[in-house]
Design a protein around this motif. Structure first.
Motif: not given
Length: 270
Positions: A27-51
């Motif tokens: 999920l971190c990789t996906g956030l980085e690919k789509s949103y760069g470092k801004k995306g990585i900084s928003l990575l959460s455990y809650d969305m990892t559950f959804l993933y």
């Protein structure tokens, strides 16, 4: 608002923990690919559950690879991506955006305002692509804010709206799984609101900030009352989870729902 839907690390086997880490890093990789470092900084455990949940439910063709990154510069680590990585990444951005809007109303922090401005360039496109999810987030946040402004302290009413706010992001499409997925999202959204209020209670009392648990905290057996409030949505989430045809990630998802989510509560009530 994030960080309560976590694993109980001690209760996972080594393969389960490695699998969880791979999805988290995916999920971190996906956030980085789509949103760069801004995306990585928003990575959460809650969305990892959804993933984990959606990947298992829709039997995705997972691709697991290895790489180095800024967080793990010394050695390669595994990460898992699939056709749902971009969806969950997009939902992370939408949820973070509305969470930051809520935080700004409560705290007026310049740091949060800067983060919000960085996300706004993505929102119009996400709004058009995910109208159902966007409208649900927007409409219910407005209802929550309106009630909080008049010091509404009915925690059930507020947490129910929080659940309504989040539920649609758990369902990428309106199919045969929609009812159970939105039920899990609604239940976890309610749980997160109550847990967040409980977590922030001492700080909010000290700062004179709004918290729907203030009045309730003056009564006897307060911790037990909060535990009862938390157990109801979690039991509903568990019931819906068990109705879904899951296999590969089920043991990890059960670990989170039955045990991991209580981690912060246990710390606060020691």
């Amino acid at each position: 608002m994030f960080g309560y839907v976590v694993i109980n690390r001690k209760e996972l086997t080594k393969p389960e923990l490695e699998r969880y880490k791979a999805y988290y890093c995916g999920l971190c990789t996906g956030l980085e690919k789509s949103y760069g470092k801004k995306g990585i900084s928003l990575l959460s455990y809650d969305m990892t559950f959804l993933y984990l949940l959606l990947s298992d439910l829709y039997n995705t063709k997972d691709i697991t690879a290895e790489k180095r990154c800024a967080v793990h510069p010394l050695g390669k680590h595994k990460y898992t991506t699939n056709e749902l990585t971009s969806y969950v990444s997009d939902m992370q951005i939408l949820l973070s955006y509305f969470s930051l809007k809520d935080d700004l109303l409560d705290n007026d922090k310049a740091k949060d305002e800067q983060k919000l401005l960085k996300l706004e360039s993505y929102i119009s496109q996400l709004k058009e692509k995910y109208q159902r999810q966007y409208n649900c987030l927007s409409e219910n946040l407005q209802k929550i804010v309106a009630l909080e402004k008049i010091d509404e302290d009915n925690i059930v009413t507020l947490s129910t709206l929080s659940g309504e706010m989040i539920k649609e992001i758990f369902a990428p499409k309106e199919d045969i799984f929609y009812k159970q997925l939105t039920s899990i999202g609604k239940s976890l959204g309610s749980f997160i609101y109550i847990m967040d209020a409980f977590d922030d209670l001492k700080k909010d009392i000290k700062n004179g900030s709004f918290n729907p648990l203030k009045k309730l905290s003056k009564k006897e057996n307060f911790n037990e009352t909060v535990k009862d409030l938390l157990e109801l949505p979690l039991s509903q989430a568990a019931s819906s989870l068990e109705r879904l045809p899951l296999d590969d990630n089920l043991s990890i998802l059960r670990n989170i729902i039955y045990s991991g989510v209580w981690s912060r509560f246990e710390v606060l009530t020691r």
